[in-house]
Write an enzyme that holds these catalytic residues in place. Structure first.
Site, PDB file in Angstrom:
ATOM      1  N   GLY A   1       2.444   7.935   2.179  1.00 17.52           N
ATOM      2  CA  GLY A   1       2.367   7.213   3.454  1.00 17.52           C
ATOM      3  C   GLY A   1       0.996   7.462   4.055  1.00 17.52           C
ATOM      4  CB  SER A   2      -0.236   9.925   6.560  1.00 15.76           C
ATOM      5  OG  SER A   2       0.643   9.531   7.583  1.00 15.76           O
TER       6      SER A   2
ATOM      7  CD  GLN B   1       1.686   5.291  48.180  1.00 19.11           C
ATOM      8  OE1 GLN B   1       2.425   6.230  48.483  1.00 19.11           O
ATOM      9  NE2 GLN B   1       0.468   5.188  48.624  1.00 19.11           N
TER      10      GLN B   1
ATOM     11  CD  GLN C   1      12.250   3.301  34.732  1.00 19.57           C
ATOM     12  OE1 GLN C   1      12.609   3.218  33.549  1.00 19.57           O
ATOM     13  NE2 GLN C   1      13.017   3.834  35.665  1.00 19.57           N
TER      14      GLN C   1
ATOM     15  CG  MET D   1      -1.784   1.133   1.423  1.00 16.66           C
ATOM     16  SD  MET D   1      -2.815   0.968   2.908  1.00 16.66           S
ATOM     17  CE  MET D   1      -1.607   1.043   4.220  1.00 16.66           C
TER      18      MET D   1
ATOM     19  N   GLY E   1      13.648  -3.068  35.753  1.00 14.91           N
ATOM     20  CA  GLY E   1      15.047  -2.622  35.782  1.00 14.91           C
ATOM     21  C   GLY E   1      15.845  -3.196  34.623  1.00 14.91           C
TER      22      GLY E   1
ATOM     23  NE  ARG F   1      15.685  -7.013  41.794  1.00 13.60           N
ATOM     24  CZ  ARG F   1      16.977  -7.215  41.898  1.00 13.60           C
ATOM     25  NH1 ARG F   1      17.446  -8.445  42.089  1.00 13.60           N
ATOM     26  NH2 ARG F   1      17.821  -6.230  41.785  1.00 13.60           N
TER      27      ARG F   1
ATOM     28  CD  GLU G   1       2.646   4.159  -4.530  1.00  9.84           C
ATOM     29  OE1 GLU G   1       2.954   5.280  -4.997  1.00  9.84           O
ATOM     30  OE2 GLU G   1       1.874   3.364  -5.078  1.00  9.84           O
TER      31      GLU G   1
ATOM     32  CD  GLU H   1      -4.071  -4.852   7.756  1.00  4.88           C
ATOM     33  OE1 GLU H   1      -4.651  -4.896   6.658  1.00  4.88           O
ATOM     34  OE2 GLU H   1      -2.870  -5.080   7.909  1.00  4.88           O
TER      35      GLU H   1
HETATM   36  C1  LIG Z   1       5.002  -1.740  11.965  1.00  3.49           C
HETATM   37  C2  LIG Z   1       4.627  -1.248  10.604  1.00  3.49           C
HETATM   38  C3  LIG Z   1       4.035  -2.109   9.686  1.00  3.49           C
HETATM   39  C4  LIG Z   1       3.694  -1.648   8.411  1.00  3.49           C
HETATM   40  N1  LIG Z   1       3.166  -2.536   7.499  1.00  3.49           N
HETATM   41  C5  LIG Z   1       2.857  -2.089   6.263  1.00  3.49           C
HETATM   42  C6  LIG Z   1       2.377  -3.007   5.256  1.00  3.49           C
HETATM   43  O1  LIG Z   1       2.255  -4.213   5.502  1.00  3.49           O
HETATM   44  N2  LIG Z   1       2.094  -2.529   4.028  1.00  3.49           N
HETATM   45  C7  LIG Z   1       2.242  -1.213   3.715  1.00  3.49           C
HETATM   46  O2  LIG Z   1       1.940  -0.835   2.597  1.00  3.49           O
HETATM   47  N3  LIG Z   1       2.705  -0.310   4.632  1.00  3.49           N
HETATM   48  C8  LIG Z   1       3.029  -0.719   5.885  1.00  3.49           C
HETATM   49  N4  LIG Z   1       3.533   0.155   6.810  1.00  3.49           N
HETATM   50  C9  LIG Z   1       3.701   1.553   6.447  1.00  3.49           C
HETATM   51  C10 LIG Z   1       2.621   2.437   7.087  1.00  3.49           C
HETATM   52  O3  LIG Z   1       1.388   2.241   6.436  1.00  3.49           O
HETATM   53  C11 LIG Z   1       3.114   3.889   7.019  1.00  3.49           C
HETATM   54  O4  LIG Z   1       4.281   3.962   7.814  1.00  3.49           O
HETATM   55  C12 LIG Z   1       2.071   4.867   7.518  1.00  3.49           C
HETATM   56  O5  LIG Z   1       1.012   4.976   6.602  1.00  3.49           O
HETATM   57  C13 LIG Z   1       2.676   6.263   7.720  1.00  3.49           C
HETATM   58  O6  LIG Z   1       3.341   6.667   6.564  1.00  3.49           O
HETATM   59  P1  LIG Z   1       4.864   7.190   6.644  1.00  3.49           P
HETATM   60  O7  LIG Z   1       5.647   6.229   7.435  1.00  3.49           O
HETATM   61  O8  LIG Z   1       5.279   7.486   5.270  1.00  3.49           O
HETATM   62  O9  LIG Z   1       4.787   8.519   7.521  1.00  3.49           O
HETATM   63  P2  LIG Z   1       4.242   9.999   7.022  1.00  3.49           P
HETATM   64  O10 LIG Z   1       2.980   9.810   6.332  1.00  3.49           O
HETATM   65  O11 LIG Z   1       5.397  10.617   6.302  1.00  3.49           O
HETATM   66  O12 LIG Z   1       4.021  10.672   8.401  1.00  3.49           O
HETATM   67  C14 LIG Z   1       5.095  11.149   9.233  1.00  3.49           C
HETATM   68  C15 LIG Z   1       4.490  11.717  10.525  1.00  3.49           C
HETATM   69  O13 LIG Z   1       3.607  12.802  10.212  1.00  3.49           O
HETATM   70  C16 LIG Z   1       2.315  12.548  10.736  1.00  3.49           C
HETATM   71  N5  LIG Z   1       1.308  13.073   9.823  1.00  3.49           N
HETATM   72  C17 LIG Z   1       1.209  12.886   8.474  1.00  3.49           C
HETATM   73  N6  LIG Z   1       0.125  13.511   7.978  1.00  3.49           N
HETATM   74  C18 LIG Z   1      -0.493  14.108   9.044  1.00  3.49           C
HETATM   75  C19 LIG Z   1      -1.665  14.899   9.207  1.00  3.49           C
HETATM   76  N7  LIG Z   1      -2.458  15.197   8.173  1.00  3.49           N
HETATM   77  N8  LIG Z   1      -1.994  15.323  10.458  1.00  3.49           N
HETATM   78  C20 LIG Z   1      -1.194  15.037  11.522  1.00  3.49           C
HETATM   79  N9  LIG Z   1      -0.074  14.299  11.437  1.00  3.49           N
HETATM   80  C21 LIG Z   1       0.268  13.842  10.210  1.00  3.49           C
HETATM   81  C22 LIG Z   1       2.225  11.021  10.849  1.00  3.49           C
HETATM   82  O14 LIG Z   1       1.265  10.624  11.806  1.00  3.49           O
HETATM   83  C23 LIG Z   1       3.639  10.667  11.275  1.00  3.49           C
HETATM   84  O15 LIG Z   1       3.779  10.862  12.653  1.00  3.49           O
HETATM   85  C24 LIG Z   1       3.913  -0.287   8.072  1.00  3.49           C
HETATM   86  C25 LIG Z   1       4.511   0.579   9.000  1.00  3.49           C
HETATM   87  C26 LIG Z   1       4.886   0.108  10.243  1.00  3.49           C
HETATM   88  C27 LIG Z   1       5.531   1.060  11.204  1.00  3.49           C
END
Ligand SMILES: Cc1cc2nc3c(=O)[nH]c(=O)nc-3n(C[C@H](O)[C@H](O)[C@H](O)COP(=O)(O)OP(=O)(O)OC[C@H]3O[C@@H](n4cnc5c(N)ncnc54)[C@H](O)[C@@H]3O)c2cc1C
Length: 388
Positions: free
Chosen positions: A131-132, A274, A331, A125, A334, A263, A127, A237
């Site tokens: 990402g987001s 506490q 934490q 998914m 330890g 421990r 690229e 998912e």
């Molecule tokens: C453990 C793990 C498993 C994964 N498995 C898969 C998989 O099987 N297949 C696949 O295709 N991908 C996978 N991914 C990728 C994942 O889908 C992306 O990492 C995710 O979509 C975020 O994209 P990015 O890493 O490019 O971060 P970015 O999109 O570059 O984001 C960087 C930061 O900016 C924040 N951000 C971005 N836009 C906004 C907004 N509009 N508002 C506020 N904050 C924002 C994000 O939350 C993040 O903190 C995986 C990632 C991880 C960590």
């Protein structure tokens, strides 16, 4: 409203726990440090009926509920955190999209191998520039006679070094309506898989490169306009992802609790201090609250499609709780918690990733805010003339 498991659910939880304690617990530490997909666990789980819990019986599944699959994650993770990934794979991930939207021929061809634990499916998914903002994806699928040509690059695909099949989000045309998905098989002409890179969890993933990769038209999973359906599946998912985060947090908490009872320092067990008791009280509150949110989202999803809002609330709560509790458990334990002699540090590293994967905490909060204000907030930059 009833906060108790049914008798059936209690029995199922008990059976899975016994299976996990007997078959998975002994190698749990070793498995957590092995980057490869645990095929031996997948085969054991298949024989135990833990693959395809939520899939229909004609598709080779068990015809169970999402709650059942979540119970399976909880029980498996309590014995072997890494094996919870296999429950995720067999019940929540792209396998469900395939079962839900695949053609009869696609299902007959691939589901038996996947549900048998002999083959793994990876999701392509993300690229480099999407990402987001996943709808910015550029990977294209262009018709070419009776086939499609795929071009583009995918990153971060879980299980990619071991996968035989890849569910790849691709663009047939412009805009949201142009997005759908295809199934690409390892070895397809024009498909190359990069060298594995290591991630904080200890997993390894590869880049996927498609250069005029030719796939038969029968490998189209969802045509143009399929994106909404994919996202609906993706909410499921997310629930699996939330359940694993919470279950690993609980695994670490249980280890810390046992440690605090045995421990001794200053001539007393740690649990008598506490300062540590309040850490446990805070962790218990977080775990219980997140679990109720998860169960609400899953139980309501069993009566229809998962609500995007309830899923977002549950995932954000479980992701934060899982990580915070695992971190606090280190934490409390330890230097032993910090070592690789226990699974607590693994739980912390693993839960960290789910705060980013499958909808980052920030993106989930954006979704929650839309519910709060009952309006959409477009995250995209507005054009200067449109803003005026
Ligand atoms: C453990 C793990 C498993 C994964 N498995 C898969 C998989 O099987 N297949 C696949 O295709 N991908 C996978 N991914 C990728 C994942 O889908 C992306 O990492 C995710 O979509 C975020 O994209 P990015 O890493 O490019 O971060 P970015 O999109 O570059 O984001 C960087 C930061 O900016 C924040 N951000 C971005 N836009 C906004 C907004 N509009 N508002 C506020 N904050 C924002 C994000 O939350 C993040 O903190 C995986 C990632 C991880 C960590």
């Amino acid at each position: 409203m009833n906060f108790e498991f049914t008798e059936e659910q209690r029995l199922f939880a008990h059976q899975v726990r016994r299976f996990a304690q007997e078959k998975l617990a002994p190698d749990a530490l070793e498995r957590a440090h092995d980057p490869r997909f645990p095929f031996e666990v997948a085969e054991l789980m298949s024989a135990q009926g833990l693959m395809g819990i939520t899939l229909s019986e004609p598709d080779g599944g068990q015809g169970g509920t999402l709650m059942d699959a979540i119970i399976a994650i909880e029980q498996v993770a309590s014995a072997c955190p890494r094996s919870a990934d296999v429950v995720q794979f067999g019940n929540f991930g792209p396998i469900r999209t395939l079962a839900e939207y695949g053609t009869a021929a696609q299902k007959v061809r691939w589901l038996p191998e996947l549900l048998g634990g002999r083959m793994v499916l990876s999701l392509g998914m993300s690229e480099p520039d999407a990402g987001s903002a996943v709808t910015d994806l550029k990977t294209s699928a262009k018709p070419d006679g009776s086939a499609y040509l795929i071009n583009g690059t995918k990153v971060f695909s879980t299980f990619s070094p071991d996968a035989t099949l890849f569910l790849v989000y691709a663009r047939y045309g412009p805009g949201l309506g142009g997005i759908g998905s295809v199934i690409v098989e390892r070895g397809a002409p024009g498909f190359s898989i990069g060298a594995p890179s290591s991630f904080m969890s200890g997993e390894e993933w590869c880049e996927l490169h498609f250069e005029n990769c030719r796939i038969p038209a029968e490998n189209v999973l969802l045509g143009p306009g399929g994106f909404k359906k994919q996202m609906e599946s993706f909410n499921v998912e997310r629930l699996g992802n939330a359940a694993r985060a919470l279950a690993l947090g609980r695994h670490a908490y249980d280890a810390a609790r046992a440690h605090a009872k045995s421990r001794e320092q200053f001539g007393r067990p740690l649990c008598e201090f506490q300062g540590l008791q309040w850490k446990f009280a805070d962790m218990a509150i977080k775990l219980e609250a997140a679990q109720l949110l998860l169960y609400r989202a899953a139980a309501n999803a069993d009566r229809g499609l998962p609500s995007a809002y309830e899923t977002a609330v549950a995932k954000a709560a479980c992701n934060q709780t899982g990580f915070e509790v695992a971190n606090e458990s280190i934490q409390i334990m330890g230097a032993l918690g910090y070592s690789r002699e226990t699974l607590v540090e693994y739980c912390m590293r693993r839960t960290r990733g789910w705060m980013i994967a499958g909808g980052s905490i920030e993106m989930l909060k954006n979704r929650i805010a839309e519910h709060v204000f009952d309006r959409r907030f477009d995250q995209r930059k507005r054009h200067a003339d449109a803003a005026e």
